[in-house]
Design a protein around this motif. Structure first.
Motif, mmCIF file in Angstrom:
data_model
loop_
_atom_site.group_PDB
_atom_site.id
_atom_site.type_symbol
_atom_site.label_atom_id
_atom_site.label_comp_id
_atom_site.label_asym_id
_atom_site.label_seq_id
_atom_site.Cartn_x
_atom_site.Cartn_y
_atom_site.Cartn_z
ATOM 1 N N VAL A 1 0.779 -1.283 -0.002
ATOM 2 C CA VAL A 1 0.122 0.044 -0.053
ATOM 3 C C VAL A 1 1.035 1.192 -0.011
ATOM 4 O O VAL A 1 1.787 1.453 0.769
ATOM 5 N N ARG A 2 0.682 2.293 -0.890
ATOM 6 C CA ARG A 2 1.260 3.246 -0.948
ATOM 7 C C ARG A 2 0.928 4.222 0.145
ATOM 8 O O ARG A 2 0.000 3.905 0.718
ATOM 9 N N PRO A 3 1.720 5.145 0.322
ATOM 10 C CA PRO A 3 1.454 6.241 1.430
ATOM 11 C C PRO A 3 0.003 6.733 1.176
ATOM 12 O O PRO A 3 -0.364 7.268 2.234
ATOM 13 N N ASP A 4 -0.464 7.172 -0.053
ATOM 14 C CA ASP A 4 -1.420 7.653 -0.115
ATOM 15 C C ASP A 4 -2.813 6.841 -0.162
ATOM 16 O O ASP A 4 -3.999 7.252 -0.234
ATOM 17 N N GLY A 5 -2.637 5.557 0.457
ATOM 18 C CA GLY A 5 -3.716 4.424 0.582
ATOM 19 C C GLY A 5 -3.894 3.641 -0.651
ATOM 20 O O GLY A 5 -4.664 2.583 -0.445
ATOM 21 N N HIS A 6 -3.334 4.025 -1.686
ATOM 22 C CA HIS A 6 -3.600 3.141 -2.975
ATOM 23 C C HIS A 6 -2.877 1.854 -2.733
ATOM 24 O O HIS A 6 -1.637 1.817 -2.458
ATOM 25 N N VAL A 7 -3.759 0.578 -3.100
ATOM 26 C CA VAL A 7 -3.250 -0.741 -3.260
ATOM 27 C C VAL A 7 -2.311 -0.720 -4.648
ATOM 28 O O VAL A 7 -2.728 -0.635 -5.737
ATOM 29 N N ALA A 8 -0.863 -0.795 -4.607
ATOM 30 C CA ALA A 8 -0.076 -0.750 -5.548
ATOM 31 C C ALA A 8 0.088 -2.279 -6.104
ATOM 32 O O ALA A 8 0.663 -2.456 -7.285
ATOM 33 N N TRP A 9 0.046 -3.184 -5.151
ATOM 34 C CA TRP A 9 0.228 -4.505 -5.648
ATOM 35 C C TRP A 9 -0.307 -5.461 -4.512
ATOM 36 O O TRP A 9 -0.287 -4.908 -3.204
ATOM 37 N N ARG A 10 -0.746 -6.762 -5.059
ATOM 38 C CA ARG A 10 -1.348 -7.618 -3.743
ATOM 39 C C ARG A 10 -1.223 -9.122 -4.569
ATOM 40 O O ARG A 10 -1.084 -9.319 -5.623
ATOM 41 N N ALA A 11 -0.777 -9.942 -3.864
ATOM 42 C CA ALA A 11 -0.652 -11.382 -3.990
ATOM 43 C C ALA A 11 -0.700 -12.300 -2.721
ATOM 44 O O ALA A 11 -0.606 -11.766 -1.592
ATOM 45 N N ASP A 12 -0.626 -13.394 -3.017
ATOM 46 C CA ASP A 12 -0.592 -14.563 -1.838
ATOM 47 C C ASP A 12 0.815 -15.007 -1.611
ATOM 48 O O ASP A 12 1.147 -15.584 -0.445
ATOM 49 N N VAL A 13 1.827 -14.862 -2.487
ATOM 50 C CA VAL A 13 3.222 -15.100 -2.357
ATOM 51 C C VAL A 13 4.057 -14.056 -2.588
ATOM 52 O O VAL A 13 3.671 -13.135 -3.793
ATOM 53 N N GLU A 14 5.147 -13.923 -2.259
ATOM 54 C CA GLU A 14 6.022 -12.839 -2.605
ATOM 55 C C GLU A 14 6.355 -13.189 -4.154
ATOM 56 O O GLU A 14 6.582 -14.220 -4.761
ATOM 57 N N PRO A 15 6.557 -12.034 -4.963
ATOM 58 C CA PRO A 15 6.901 -12.047 -6.195
ATOM 59 C C PRO A 15 8.594 -12.555 -6.457
ATOM 60 O O PRO A 15 9.262 -12.212 -5.723
ATOM 61 N N GLN A 16 8.659 -13.455 -7.585
ATOM 62 C CA GLN A 16 9.919 -14.022 -7.969
ATOM 63 C C GLN A 16 10.925 -12.853 -8.448
ATOM 64 O O GLN A 16 12.171 -12.933 -7.923
ATOM 65 N N GLN A 17 10.355 -11.909 -8.585
ATOM 66 C CA GLN A 17 11.306 -10.551 -9.002
ATOM 67 C C GLN A 17 10.863 -9.456 -8.189
ATOM 68 O O GLN A 17 10.200 -8.372 -8.785
ATOM 69 N N ALA A 18 10.926 -9.293 -7.199
ATOM 70 C CA ALA A 18 10.551 -8.419 -6.208
ATOM 71 C C ALA A 18 10.969 -7.031 -6.596
ATOM 72 O O ALA A 18 10.384 -6.208 -6.557
ATOM 73 N N GLY A 19 12.234 -6.655 -7.137
ATOM 74 C CA GLY A 19 12.846 -5.687 -7.456
ATOM 75 C C GLY A 19 11.999 -5.101 -8.725
ATOM 76 O O GLY A 19 11.839 -3.853 -8.873
ATOM 77 N N ALA A 20 11.670 -5.918 -9.527
ATOM 78 C CA ALA A 20 10.722 -5.686 -10.648
ATOM 79 C C ALA A 20 9.446 -4.805 -10.169
ATOM 80 O O ALA A 20 9.146 -3.791 -10.931
ATOM 81 N N VAL A 21 8.923 -5.544 -9.097
ATOM 82 C CA VAL A 21 7.618 -4.884 -8.647
ATOM 83 C C VAL A 21 7.889 -3.458 -8.132
ATOM 84 O O VAL A 21 7.084 -2.403 -8.179
#
Length: 75
Positions: A33-53
């Motif tokens: 969640v961004r500081p402004d409250g917008h959900v920027a990403w969500r999933a049930d497992v961490e992404p394989q390329q977290a840096g790209a997210v």
């Protein structure tokens, strides 16, 4: 995700989603969640390329997957 954010200089903190109401609202176990409250990403497992997210969330690089972004809109 935490390490990727730190490597990119993005401030981040973990907050447990242990309330059933909160889990139901976000519909996923992991939510960025961004500081402004917008959900920027969500999933049930961490992404394989977290840096790209993290790069996409901070506007450094878009990431696309077959016509749809890896970043899921909270609709």
């Amino acid at each position: 995700m935490m390490r990727a954010a730190a490597n990119a200089g993005v401030p981040i903190r973990a907050v447990p989603l242990d309330s059933p109401e909160v889990l139901a609202a976000y519909q996923r176990a992991l939510v960025l969640v961004r500081p402004d409250g917008h959900v920027a990403w969500r999933a049930d497992v961490e992404p394989q390329q977290a840096g790209a997210v993290i790069d996409a969330v901070r506007g450094a690089k878009p990431i696309a997957r077959e016509g749809r972004s890896h970043l899921e809109a909270a609709s």
